[in-house]
Design an enzyme around this catalytic site. Structure first.
Site, mmCIF file in Angstrom:
data_model
loop_
_atom_site.group_PDB
_atom_site.id
_atom_site.type_symbol
_atom_site.label_atom_id
_atom_site.label_comp_id
_atom_site.label_asym_id
_atom_site.label_seq_id
_atom_site.Cartn_x
_atom_site.Cartn_y
_atom_site.Cartn_z
ATOM 1 N N VAL A 103 20.141 75.655 -59.725
ATOM 2 C CA VAL A 103 21.191 75.126 -59.161
ATOM 3 C C VAL A 103 22.061 74.485 -60.077
ATOM 4 O O VAL A 103 23.225 74.705 -59.945
ATOM 5 C CB VAL A 103 20.819 74.263 -57.781
ATOM 6 C CG1 VAL A 103 22.091 73.541 -57.265
ATOM 7 C CG2 VAL A 103 20.205 75.126 -57.031
ATOM 8 N N GLN A 104 21.317 73.725 -61.046
ATOM 9 C CA GLN A 104 22.242 72.750 -61.750
ATOM 10 C C GLN A 104 22.952 73.739 -62.917
ATOM 11 O O GLN A 104 24.088 73.276 -62.968
ATOM 12 C CB GLN A 104 21.123 71.965 -62.788
ATOM 13 C CG GLN A 104 20.326 70.826 -62.041
ATOM 14 C CD GLN A 104 18.987 71.303 -61.357
ATOM 15 O OE1 GLN A 104 18.938 72.323 -61.038
ATOM 16 N NE2 GLN A 104 18.180 70.325 -61.312
ATOM 17 N N THR A 115 44.791 48.512 -35.108
ATOM 18 C CA THR A 115 44.369 49.988 -35.295
ATOM 19 C C THR A 115 44.890 51.125 -34.530
ATOM 20 O O THR A 115 44.936 52.204 -34.900
ATOM 21 C CB THR A 115 42.710 50.194 -35.335
ATOM 22 O OG1 THR A 115 42.579 50.039 -34.076
ATOM 23 C CG2 THR A 115 42.323 49.044 -36.405
ATOM 24 N N LYS A 152 41.899 53.227 -38.355
ATOM 25 C CA LYS A 152 41.504 54.188 -37.380
ATOM 26 C C LYS A 152 40.618 55.245 -38.155
ATOM 27 O O LYS A 152 41.140 55.832 -39.075
ATOM 28 C CB LYS A 152 42.585 54.619 -36.711
ATOM 29 C CG LYS A 152 42.303 54.874 -35.137
ATOM 30 C CD LYS A 152 41.832 53.712 -34.442
ATOM 31 C CE LYS A 152 42.299 53.522 -32.884
ATOM 32 N NZ LYS A 152 42.068 52.233 -32.522
ATOM 33 N N ASN A 162 19.651 72.355 -51.761
ATOM 34 C CA ASN A 162 18.818 73.597 -52.107
ATOM 35 C C ASN A 162 18.105 73.877 -50.630
ATOM 36 O O ASN A 162 17.154 73.203 -50.314
ATOM 37 C CB ASN A 162 18.070 73.366 -53.241
ATOM 38 C CG ASN A 162 17.500 74.858 -53.543
ATOM 39 O OD1 ASN A 162 17.837 75.679 -53.079
ATOM 40 N ND2 ASN A 162 16.649 74.783 -54.807
ATOM 41 N N HIS A 205 15.774 75.535 -48.675
ATOM 42 C CA HIS A 205 14.631 76.503 -48.862
ATOM 43 C C HIS A 205 14.057 77.449 -48.144
ATOM 44 O O HIS A 205 14.244 77.234 -46.848
ATOM 45 C CB HIS A 205 13.411 75.524 -49.387
ATOM 46 C CG HIS A 205 13.778 74.366 -50.224
ATOM 47 N ND1 HIS A 205 14.109 74.703 -51.715
ATOM 48 C CD2 HIS A 205 13.542 73.187 -50.380
ATOM 49 C CE1 HIS A 205 14.263 73.627 -52.236
ATOM 50 N NE2 HIS A 205 14.027 72.578 -51.465
ATOM 51 N N ARG A 240 14.187 84.671 -56.243
ATOM 52 C CA ARG A 240 14.061 83.829 -55.007
ATOM 53 C C ARG A 240 15.494 83.849 -54.211
ATOM 54 O O ARG A 240 16.307 84.269 -54.502
ATOM 55 C CB ARG A 240 13.718 82.414 -55.364
ATOM 56 C CG ARG A 240 15.019 81.764 -56.191
ATOM 57 C CD ARG A 240 14.655 80.222 -56.321
ATOM 58 N NE ARG A 240 15.759 79.613 -56.757
ATOM 59 C CZ ARG A 240 15.938 78.141 -57.232
ATOM 60 N NH1 ARG A 240 14.949 77.403 -56.852
ATOM 61 N NH2 ARG A 240 16.979 77.686 -57.750
HETATM 62 O O1 LIG Z 1 17.478 75.102 -59.040
HETATM 63 C C1 LIG Z 1 16.460 74.265 -58.787
HETATM 64 N N1 LIG Z 1 16.786 73.149 -59.461
HETATM 65 C C2 LIG Z 1 15.693 71.983 -59.322
HETATM 66 O O2 LIG Z 1 15.760 71.075 -59.896
HETATM 67 C C3 LIG Z 1 14.706 72.518 -58.435
HETATM 68 N N2 LIG Z 1 13.470 71.869 -58.040
HETATM 69 C C4 LIG Z 1 12.612 72.466 -57.103
HETATM 70 O O3 LIG Z 1 11.657 72.328 -56.731
HETATM 71 N N3 LIG Z 1 13.348 73.764 -56.937
HETATM 72 C C5 LIG Z 1 14.665 73.784 -57.777
HETATM 73 N N4 LIG Z 1 15.473 74.625 -57.968
#
Ligand SMILES: O=c1[nH]c(=O)c2[nH]c(=O)[nH]c2[nH]1
Length: 295
Positions: free
Chosen positions: A227-228, A58, A11, A254, A256, A176
């Site tokens: 971000v990575q 279930t 379920k 991300n 935008h 940004r």
């Molecule tokens: O932090 C980011 N990582 C990316 O891999 C990426 N690619 C992108 O277009 N903007 C960003 N920003």
């Protein structure tokens, strides 16, 4: 002959709410969650020869979810998932794996005139606490997490030095907007039994609170180069904070926010350091994932 190479059933989307009452103080604690419970085992014949004798309906699985929520604590959700899974293993020899997903919604206690109210709560965010459990006779595998924590910072984020080729249009930026909806999870070392899960109750709650705190503090305070890099920092700190975990995973969209050039109107400056009005984008979005394991 074709054969069943994998099967599970049960379920999904079972909504459960529980009030815990402290009779002495009159203070209530409330929990609302959505449960999915899928069984695996010697159930192939139910698919291949319509043998329903191996099928726990279930509907009964749904009822079991309610009964176990009545019999046991539902907090932390990792423990409740362990109780629920173990029940099916103890009851049915032919069931070998119980997969349980739990999503816990937020009900935060109201503070009225500076005092915590004993039985009134409000939804202070759409983020959830999550658990994925795989309960077998060999042990209990738990993945805990948080999902849907929407965050934004209006500066303190950059993205430059990335590959430039004939398909690149994105300008480098040193300032940004950064916004994402945080999905993070942490995989616990396999537990041998429900008793071991009972012993780890405090760590389950602490890891979730630490992960939320670490995520927000790092997001807010770090000058993010990407971000990575930011998510790797977050994941590493969670591994440090929760020694019983083996790995931490993040999935960050991300979200935008595009600058808008308004120079067409009386030469207004609204780009670069003059940017104030932006256009939030719903799609497409970047999606960046990582799994960070203990060395
Ligand atoms: O932090 C980011 N990582 C990316 O891999 C990426 N690619 C992108 O277009 N903007 C960003 N920003």
């Amino acid at each position: 002959m074709p054969h069943v190479s994998a099967a599970r059933y049960g379920k999904d989307n079972v909504r459960v709410y529980k009030t815990d009452r402290d009779e002495k103080t009159g203070v209530h604690n409330v929990t609302e969650m959505v449960v999915c419970c899928l069984l695996e085992g010697e159930i192939e014949t139910s698919y291949t020869v319509a043998d329903n004798s191996v099928v726990v309906a279930t509907d009964s699985i749904k009822n079991t979810i309610y009964i176990k929520a009545k019999e046991h604590p539902v907090n932390p959700p990792e423990l409740y998932a362990s109780y629920l899974g173990q029940h099916f293993l103890d009851t049915y020899k032919h069931i070998s794996v119980v997969n349980i997903d739990i999503t816990v919604k937020r009900w935060t206690r109201m503070v009225i005139d500076g005092k915590e109210h004993p039985h009134s709560f409000y939804r202070d965010g759409d983020d959830t606490r999550t658990v994925e459990a795989r309960v077998t006779r060999e042990g209990i595998k738990l993945k805990s997490g948080m999902a849907g924590l929407l965050v934004l910072k209006s500066t303190g984020s950059a993205f430059h030095g990335f590959v430039r080729d004939e398909f690149t249009t994105l300008p480098e930026t040193w300032d940004r907007i950064l916004s994402t909806s945080v999905d993070a999870s942490w995989v616990w070392n396999t537990l041998p039994s429900v008793a071991a899960a009972e012993k780890q109750v405090a760590q389950f709650d602490k890891a979730w609170a630490d992960a939320r705190r670490i995520t927000m503090k790092t997001f807010a305070e770090e000058d993010s180069p990407s971000v990575q890099a930011t998510m790797y920092k977050m994941a590493s700190q969670i591994l440090d904070a929760a020694p019983e975990t083996a790995k931490v995973l993040y999935a960050l969209p991300n979200k935008h926010y595009f600058e808008i050039n308004l120079a067409w109107h009386k030469g207004i400056k609204n780009t670069g350091k003059d940017a104030e009005v932006y256009a939030p984008q719903s799609d497409p979005n970047g999606l960046i994932k990582v799994e960070v394991s203990r060395s």
